[in-house]
Design an enzyme around this catalytic site. Sequence first.
Site, mmCIF file in Angstrom:
data_model
loop_
_atom_site.group_PDB
_atom_site.id
_atom_site.type_symbol
_atom_site.label_atom_id
_atom_site.label_comp_id
_atom_site.label_asym_id
_atom_site.label_seq_id
_atom_site.Cartn_x
_atom_site.Cartn_y
_atom_site.Cartn_z
ATOM 1 N N ASN A 92 -4.241 9.111 12.582
ATOM 2 C CA ASN A 92 -4.162 10.146 11.378
ATOM 3 C C ASN A 92 -5.283 10.064 10.503
ATOM 4 O O ASN A 92 -5.350 9.418 9.892
ATOM 5 C CB ASN A 92 -2.707 10.375 10.777
ATOM 6 C CG ASN A 92 -2.856 11.418 9.599
ATOM 7 O OD1 ASN A 92 -3.641 12.275 9.874
ATOM 8 N ND2 ASN A 92 -1.642 11.355 8.877
ATOM 9 N N LYS A 95 -6.346 12.036 8.617
ATOM 10 C CA LYS A 95 -6.430 12.808 7.451
ATOM 11 C C LYS A 95 -7.519 13.702 6.994
ATOM 12 O O LYS A 95 -8.043 14.224 7.926
ATOM 13 C CB LYS A 95 -5.810 11.704 6.204
ATOM 14 C CG LYS A 95 -4.802 11.129 6.747
ATOM 15 C CD LYS A 95 -4.123 10.052 5.637
ATOM 16 C CE LYS A 95 -3.028 9.337 6.221
ATOM 17 N NZ LYS A 95 -2.197 8.538 5.045
ATOM 18 N N HIS A 107 4.443 15.302 7.295
ATOM 19 C CA HIS A 107 3.993 14.151 6.631
ATOM 20 C C HIS A 107 3.980 14.129 5.407
ATOM 21 O O HIS A 107 4.366 15.134 4.456
ATOM 22 C CB HIS A 107 2.471 14.101 7.097
ATOM 23 C CG HIS A 107 1.776 12.762 6.709
ATOM 24 N ND1 HIS A 107 1.229 12.550 5.544
ATOM 25 C CD2 HIS A 107 1.373 11.664 7.676
ATOM 26 C CE1 HIS A 107 0.626 11.208 5.580
ATOM 27 N NE2 HIS A 107 0.943 10.532 6.682
ATOM 28 N N GLU A 130 2.271 13.279 2.687
ATOM 29 C CA GLU A 130 1.400 13.846 2.036
ATOM 30 C C GLU A 130 1.560 15.540 1.902
ATOM 31 O O GLU A 130 1.325 16.079 0.835
ATOM 32 C CB GLU A 130 -0.146 13.553 2.458
ATOM 33 C CG GLU A 130 -0.223 12.119 2.035
ATOM 34 C CD GLU A 130 -1.184 11.191 3.197
ATOM 35 O OE1 GLU A 130 -1.695 11.772 3.866
ATOM 36 O OE2 GLU A 130 -1.100 10.056 3.219
ATOM 37 N N GLU A 150 7.539 6.802 8.182
ATOM 38 C CA GLU A 150 6.511 6.276 7.334
ATOM 39 C C GLU A 150 7.189 6.179 5.823
ATOM 40 O O GLU A 150 7.320 7.000 5.435
ATOM 41 C CB GLU A 150 5.488 7.208 7.744
ATOM 42 C CG GLU A 150 4.851 7.525 8.910
ATOM 43 C CD GLU A 150 3.618 8.145 8.637
ATOM 44 O OE1 GLU A 150 2.547 7.355 9.084
ATOM 45 O OE2 GLU A 150 3.166 8.962 7.970
ATOM 46 N N GLY A 198 -0.986 3.899 2.797
ATOM 47 C CA GLY A 198 -2.174 3.486 2.301
ATOM 48 C C GLY A 198 -2.145 2.339 0.986
ATOM 49 O O GLY A 198 -3.150 2.374 0.293
ATOM 50 N N SER A 255 0.383 1.259 6.712
ATOM 51 C CA SER A 255 -0.430 0.118 6.595
ATOM 52 C C SER A 255 -0.327 -0.583 7.846
ATOM 53 O O SER A 255 -0.317 -1.763 7.750
ATOM 54 C CB SER A 255 0.055 -0.639 5.281
ATOM 55 O OG SER A 255 -0.147 0.223 4.164
ATOM 56 N N GLY A 305 -3.316 5.384 9.577
ATOM 57 C CA GLY A 305 -4.093 6.067 8.773
ATOM 58 C C GLY A 305 -5.436 5.495 8.618
ATOM 59 O O GLY A 305 -6.378 5.323 9.259
ATOM 60 N N GLY A 306 -5.458 4.592 7.423
ATOM 61 C CA GLY A 306 -6.787 3.938 7.259
ATOM 62 C C GLY A 306 -7.284 3.083 8.541
ATOM 63 O O GLY A 306 -8.739 3.129 8.749
HETATM 64 P P1 13P Z 1 -1.896 4.275 6.367
HETATM 65 O O1 13P Z 1 -2.061 3.648 7.756
HETATM 66 O O2 13P Z 1 -3.388 4.381 5.822
HETATM 67 O O3 13P Z 1 -1.064 3.319 5.469
HETATM 68 O O4 13P Z 1 -1.494 5.850 6.671
HETATM 69 C C1 13P Z 1 -0.509 5.852 7.395
HETATM 70 C C2 13P Z 1 -0.118 7.368 7.574
HETATM 71 O O5 13P Z 1 0.132 8.079 6.631
HETATM 72 C C3 13P Z 1 -0.334 8.002 8.925
HETATM 73 O O6 13P Z 1 0.176 9.021 9.080
#
Ligand code: 13P
Length: 258
Positions: A17, A19, A102, A104, A174, A180, A220, A241-242
């Site tokens: 993802n 983002k 999600h 967010e 999640e 994050g 994470s 994500g990251g």
């Molecule tokens: P991180 O891997 O950066 O924690 O993000 C997870 C996420 O929200 C994937 O959709």
Amino acid sequence: MPEEGGIMSRRPLLAGNWKMHMNIAEAEALASAIVRASIPEDRDVMLAPPYTALAAVGRVLAGSSVMLGAQNVCWEEKGAFTGEISPLMLQDVGCRMVLLGHSERRHIFGETDEMVNKRVAAALRFGLVPVLCIGETLDERESGHTFSVLERQLRSGLKDINPGAGNDLVVAYEPVWAIGTGKTASIEQAQEAHFFVRDLLAGMYEKNIATQMRILYGGSVNSDNVDSLMSQPDVDGALVGGAALKADSFIRIIHFNS
Ligand code: 13P
């Protein structure tokens, strides 16, 4: 590998993802690096770039096994819905999957369970595989509400939804406190939540649908913890994500346990 009862095991899905990151040139470079990495045949990979890079990444992925995904979809086909994206538009650029609900979207932009449910229905109507994201906040976990939150988000998100088969829909657990933050859920916490979700799905649908449905862990995930998370019986993949923003770390994640 056959599971108990002779049912084939679930195909792992490693999803990135991106983002709100990456311009078009950066997105093309990252997608090309992933396409060039040899991906083991026993797993699926999906990339969800920002909307502005969908078409360009779609062209890079064309002819490869890597699937294109989007980060949201509207429940309407077209019309006066400023800021939304139509399922037809996602089909047009070759999307196969779409992230929905999600944390967010829920916590920063106020998406409700009802909106998420309408998006899930629209995705399925247009042949896109919804990746329904659910997860508790730190407050909810600390006050003992993790499972009631997961149940509410799952049942409302899937209200009146009938996936035709186990692979028509993906769930992503999640925990919000792990996103994050560098604070991953322990493998026991992840397995406990995934088992709970699969058990709920077994009550909502035919048992073989629940057995076949993939439940991803997100929060994470990185190249150091992916192997232990993926060793859990009900963890069928990762939503990253990251660590999906750099080719080397995401390629290592794709190659978990191999
Ligand atoms: P991180 O891997 O950066 O924690 O993000 C997870 C996420 O929200 C994937 O959709």
